[in-house]
Motif scaffolding. Structure first.
Motif, mmCIF file in Angstrom:
data_model
loop_
_atom_site.group_PDB
_atom_site.id
_atom_site.type_symbol
_atom_site.label_atom_id
_atom_site.label_comp_id
_atom_site.label_asym_id
_atom_site.label_seq_id
_atom_site.Cartn_x
_atom_site.Cartn_y
_atom_site.Cartn_z
ATOM 1 N N THR A 49 0.849 -1.185 0.000
ATOM 2 C CA THR A 49 0.000 0.000 0.000
ATOM 3 C C THR A 49 0.884 1.233 0.000
ATOM 4 O OG1 THR A 49 -1.928 1.062 1.042
ATOM 5 C CG2 THR A 49 -0.217 0.286 2.522
ATOM 6 N N PRO A 55 1.352 9.468 10.350
ATOM 7 C CA PRO A 55 1.473 10.103 11.665
ATOM 8 C C PRO A 55 2.708 11.006 11.749
ATOM 9 C CG PRO A 55 1.343 7.693 11.818
ATOM 10 C CD PRO A 55 1.604 8.041 10.400
ATOM 11 N N VAL A 58 6.603 10.443 10.254
ATOM 12 C CA VAL A 58 6.639 9.392 9.233
ATOM 13 C C VAL A 58 6.635 10.043 7.851
ATOM 14 C CG1 VAL A 58 5.426 7.392 8.261
ATOM 15 C CG2 VAL A 58 5.435 7.769 10.741
ATOM 16 N N ASN A 62 4.074 7.068 2.348
ATOM 17 C CA ASN A 62 4.826 5.944 2.913
ATOM 18 C C ASN A 62 4.448 4.662 2.169
ATOM 19 O OD1 ASN A 62 6.573 4.637 4.658
ATOM 20 N ND2 ASN A 62 5.057 4.403 6.305
ATOM 21 N N GLN A 81 8.821 -0.728 5.068
ATOM 22 C CA GLN A 81 8.753 0.296 4.036
ATOM 23 C C GLN A 81 9.410 -0.204 2.749
ATOM 24 O OE1 GLN A 81 10.708 3.704 5.781
ATOM 25 N NE2 GLN A 81 9.018 4.104 7.221
ATOM 26 N N ARG A 102 11.644 6.354 10.928
ATOM 27 C CA ARG A 102 10.784 7.500 11.211
ATOM 28 C C ARG A 102 11.446 8.293 12.328
ATOM 29 N NH1 ARG A 102 5.091 5.588 13.896
ATOM 30 N NH2 ARG A 102 4.886 7.804 14.375
ATOM 31 N N GLN A 114 12.097 1.463 21.986
ATOM 32 C CA GLN A 114 12.239 0.552 20.843
ATOM 33 C C GLN A 114 13.292 1.054 19.874
ATOM 34 O OE1 GLN A 114 8.199 0.974 18.644
ATOM 35 N NE2 GLN A 114 9.785 0.964 17.078
ATOM 36 N N ASP B 124 -1.845 8.449 15.293
ATOM 37 C CA ASP B 124 -0.661 7.953 16.010
ATOM 38 C C ASP B 124 -1.042 7.351 17.368
ATOM 39 O OD1 ASP B 124 2.149 7.531 16.006
ATOM 40 O OD2 ASP B 124 2.454 9.280 17.290
ATOM 41 N N ALA B 127 -2.293 4.076 16.390
ATOM 42 C CA ALA B 127 -1.192 3.233 15.885
ATOM 43 C C ALA B 127 -0.262 2.782 17.005
ATOM 44 C CB ALA B 127 -0.392 3.984 14.823
ATOM 45 N N THR B 130 0.335 -0.908 17.857
ATOM 46 C CA THR B 130 1.069 -1.834 16.983
ATOM 47 C C THR B 130 2.346 -2.338 17.653
ATOM 48 O OG1 THR B 130 2.253 -0.012 15.919
ATOM 49 C CG2 THR B 130 0.208 -0.739 14.872
ATOM 50 N N VAL B 133 8.017 -3.471 15.587
ATOM 51 C CA VAL B 133 8.508 -3.643 14.209
ATOM 52 C C VAL B 133 7.524 -3.063 13.190
ATOM 53 C CG1 VAL B 133 9.865 -5.700 14.790
ATOM 54 C CG2 VAL B 133 7.584 -5.986 13.769
ATOM 55 N N TYR B 135 5.409 -0.294 14.208
ATOM 56 C CA TYR B 135 5.369 1.142 14.523
ATOM 57 C C TYR B 135 6.543 1.892 13.888
ATOM 58 C CZ TYR B 135 4.674 5.432 17.155
ATOM 59 O OH TYR B 135 4.461 6.750 17.494
ATOM 60 N N LYS B 136 7.740 1.281 13.902
ATOM 61 C CA LYS B 136 8.916 2.008 13.398
ATOM 62 C C LYS B 136 8.834 2.261 11.894
ATOM 63 C CE LYS B 136 12.131 -1.911 12.841
ATOM 64 N NZ LYS B 136 13.428 -2.468 13.324
ATOM 65 N N HIS B 137 8.055 1.441 11.191
ATOM 66 C CA HIS B 137 7.890 1.654 9.741
ATOM 67 C C HIS B 137 6.747 2.633 9.437
ATOM 68 C CE1 HIS B 137 10.779 -1.198 8.006
ATOM 69 N NE2 HIS B 137 10.517 -1.978 9.052
ATOM 70 N N GLY B 138 6.100 3.150 10.479
ATOM 71 C CA GLY B 138 5.020 4.112 10.264
ATOM 72 C C GLY B 138 3.692 3.450 9.943
ATOM 73 N N LEU B 139 3.555 2.177 10.311
ATOM 74 C CA LEU B 139 2.284 1.482 10.058
ATOM 75 C C LEU B 139 1.163 2.138 10.853
ATOM 76 C CD1 LEU B 139 1.618 -1.093 8.358
ATOM 77 C CD2 LEU B 139 4.038 -0.643 8.657
ATOM 78 N N THR B 140 0.020 2.292 10.218
ATOM 79 C CA THR B 140 -1.184 2.811 10.873
ATOM 80 C C THR B 140 -2.289 1.797 10.630
ATOM 81 O OG1 THR B 140 -1.830 3.932 8.845
ATOM 82 C CG2 THR B 140 -0.519 5.211 10.449
ATOM 83 N N SER B 143 -3.283 1.860 7.066
ATOM 84 C CA SER B 143 -2.365 1.207 6.126
ATOM 85 C C SER B 143 -2.549 -0.314 6.142
ATOM 86 C CB SER B 143 -0.909 1.613 6.390
ATOM 87 O OG SER B 143 -0.492 1.277 7.686
ATOM 88 N N PHE B 144 -2.888 -0.893 7.302
ATOM 89 C CA PHE B 144 -3.227 -2.327 7.315
ATOM 90 C C PHE B 144 -4.447 -2.588 6.428
ATOM 91 C CE2 PHE B 144 -1.113 -2.486 11.643
ATOM 92 C CZ PHE B 144 -0.052 -3.262 11.216
#
Lengths: 125, 383
Positions: A49, A55, A58, A62, A81, A102, A114, B124, B127, B130, B133, B135-140, B143-144
């Motif tokens: 996607t 957010p 980011v 993306n 990504q 990000r 993290q 955010d 998100a 999540t 692994v 969250y760090k890619h900016g998954l929301t 996006s899922f």
């Protein structure tokens, strides 16, 4: 934390693989006791996607994909990504290291809780 | 085990509200007690379904605040957080409290105050559920939805327009819901030309950000008549959990926790999917209505889109889905949404749904947390 993120699948004694690792195997609840490095392998795009409503901290847009690695006949998936748009389901990609995926200071999550580096996926020509 | 009755129900106006979380909860709580004609002093338990009042507003301890504001002291209180299925989880907790005999009168109030944040900030907060692994890619969560929708369309040869038709249907239903955030019809063209949010999904494939609250009052079925003649019954309920990491699921187009929670609910109610007359599904994203309608057994895997295309799930179809307008047009104040699903079904079963009324004796609600991470399925029936 930066520069130390590993990209490894985790395996339990029954041979089940997961990425990321968990204290117990999600399939059989045995402790996972092996790792498999994924950084030098290629994977196939399962779906993708492009997210335009991102957010704080980011990149926008993306590009994101779920990809599937073949590890000695077993499959394990990862999410991450993409380095570029224009990737399609079924394309072959490889992991490329990025030291900051990000901005750790911009989002709601505590920076120290993290890792923020990791691997993007780049199409294999 | 004795069945549990719902003897009162309420929901506030959903949308952009000036009220903060305490006021929203009190508004629905008072209205629900009034609906049943019950004094707050008689409550044994008081539960609040809420995901993130601390993160959104800096207000924690909301059950205590609500008990004091409602005059419900010294009722036992607790907060139920299961992200966006907090409302369904609250129904589960309230049902447990009464079915176990721990409480003879439990008020459940679900609510969330969100619209004071920007869309990016609110996204955010959500998100933050999540895995690191992701969250760090900016998954929301959106996006899922994009990732899953693409896979679904690819695997089942569904046209992109079929997703748009979910939005069209639910907006059409929302027009007749006075509590809905949006009461405006949209057409397929408007959905298909709206801005991309998570390719292939567009703005109109997503629910809005919403403030609002809803409430339900529970007692043992054997005691319901002493309060009111207008009550419904929770005949079955089940909850289940799927992977925290979304990509670890075997098939991204199957909502495992919806399959499992609905099996539990059907078994308890001694019902089958064919018995359901009306359903509220968690259409936070249009694709989720397809996935849940298949997971709870209404349609075969990969066939949910055809039912929408054929009008089966329209208000005048064989199985109306989201007569309230769904999260899509009614709005999605996280902790309130599962409670508001049951509010709609309660009105439908009692014949109080006005222009939205359908012919229904047995109803099902499916409330989803995360991207199918936690699911509660509830079956409600006429008394």
């Amino acid at each position: 934390m930066s520069g130390n993120s590993k990209f490894e699948a985790h395996r339990c004694p029954n041979g089940h693989l997961s990425y990321p690792g968990h204290p117990r195997c999600p399939e059989c609840a045995e402790p996972q006791d092996e790792t498999v490095d994924l950084t030098d392998r290629t994977a196939e795009v399962v779906t993708w996607t492009t997210s335009t409503a991102t957010p704080p901290g980011v990149r926008q847009p993306n590009h994101i994909a779920i990809v599937e690695f073949d590890v000695d006949g077993d499959s394990v998936r990862a999410i991450g990504q993409l380095t570029t748009d224009g990737v399609e389901i079924g394309d072959e990609v490889r992991p490329i290291y990025a030291d900051e995926l990000r901005d750790p200071d911009a989002g709601i999550r505590e920076k120290a809780s993290q890792e923020w580096d990791g691997y993007r996926f780049e199409p294999v020509e | 085990m004795e069945r549990v009755a719902i003897i009162g129900a309420s929901m506030t106006q959903f949308g952009q509200r000036d009220a903060w979380i305490r006021e929203l909860l009190a508004e629905a709580g008072e209205a629900c007690l009034d609906d049943a004609g019950v004094s707050p002093l008689d409550l044994d338990h008081l539960y609040v379904s809420n995901m993130a009042s601390g993160e959104f507003e800096g207000q924690t301890g909301v059950p205590n605040a609500l008990a004091h504001d409602l005059g419900a002291l010294p009722a036992y209180t607790q907060r139920i957080d299961q992200t966006s299925s907090s409302g369904g989880a609250g129904i589960y907790a309230a049902w447990q409290s009464v079915a176990s005999g721990a409480s003879d009168l439990t008020l459940l109030v679900g609510g969330e105050k969100m619209t004071h944040e920007t869309t990016a900030e609110a996204t955010d907060v959500i998100a933050s559920l999540t895995h690191p692994v992701e969250y760090k890619h900016g998954l929301t969560l959106p996006s899922f939805a994009g990732l899953t929708a693409r896979r679904y369309l690819h695997e089942y040869d569904a046209p992109r327009e079929s997703l748009a038709k979910v939005a069209v249907k639910n907006h059409r239903n929302g027009v007749d819901n006075p509590h809905a955030q949006f009461r405006k019809e949209v057409d397929v063209e408007t959905v298909m030309e709206s801005p991309i949010v998570a390719d292939p999904l567009r703005l109109y494939d997503f629910c809005p950000i919403t403030d609002g609250s809803a409430a339900l009052l529970f007692c043992p079925e054997s005691e319901a008549k002493q309060y009111t003649d207008e009550y419904t019954v929770v005949s079955g309920i089940g909850g289940a959990t799927d992977t925290h990491v979304v990509h670890e699921r075997d098939d991204p187009t199957v909502m495992g926790a919806a399959v499992e929670s609905s099996e539990l609910a059907y078994n308890m109610a001694e019902r089958e999917p064919e018995d359901i007359d009306v359903a509220e599904l968690h259409d936070m994203f249009t694709i989720l209505e397809f996935l849940q309608s298949e997971a709870v057994g209404f349609f075969e895997q990969g066939e949910g889109w055809k039912a929408v295309e054929e009008g089966v799930t329209d208000r005048d179809g064989d199985l109306p889905i989201n007569t309230s307008g769904g999260l899509k047009s009614k709005g999605h104040p996280l902790g309130a949404s599962g409670v508001a699903q049951a509010y709609e079904l309660h009105q439908q079963l009692l014949g109080n749904a006005g222009k939205r009324q359908v012919d229904a004796e047995v109803a099902l609600a499916c409330n989803v947390g995360g991207f199918g991470n936690c699911v509660i399925t509830t079956i409600m029936e006429q008394a």
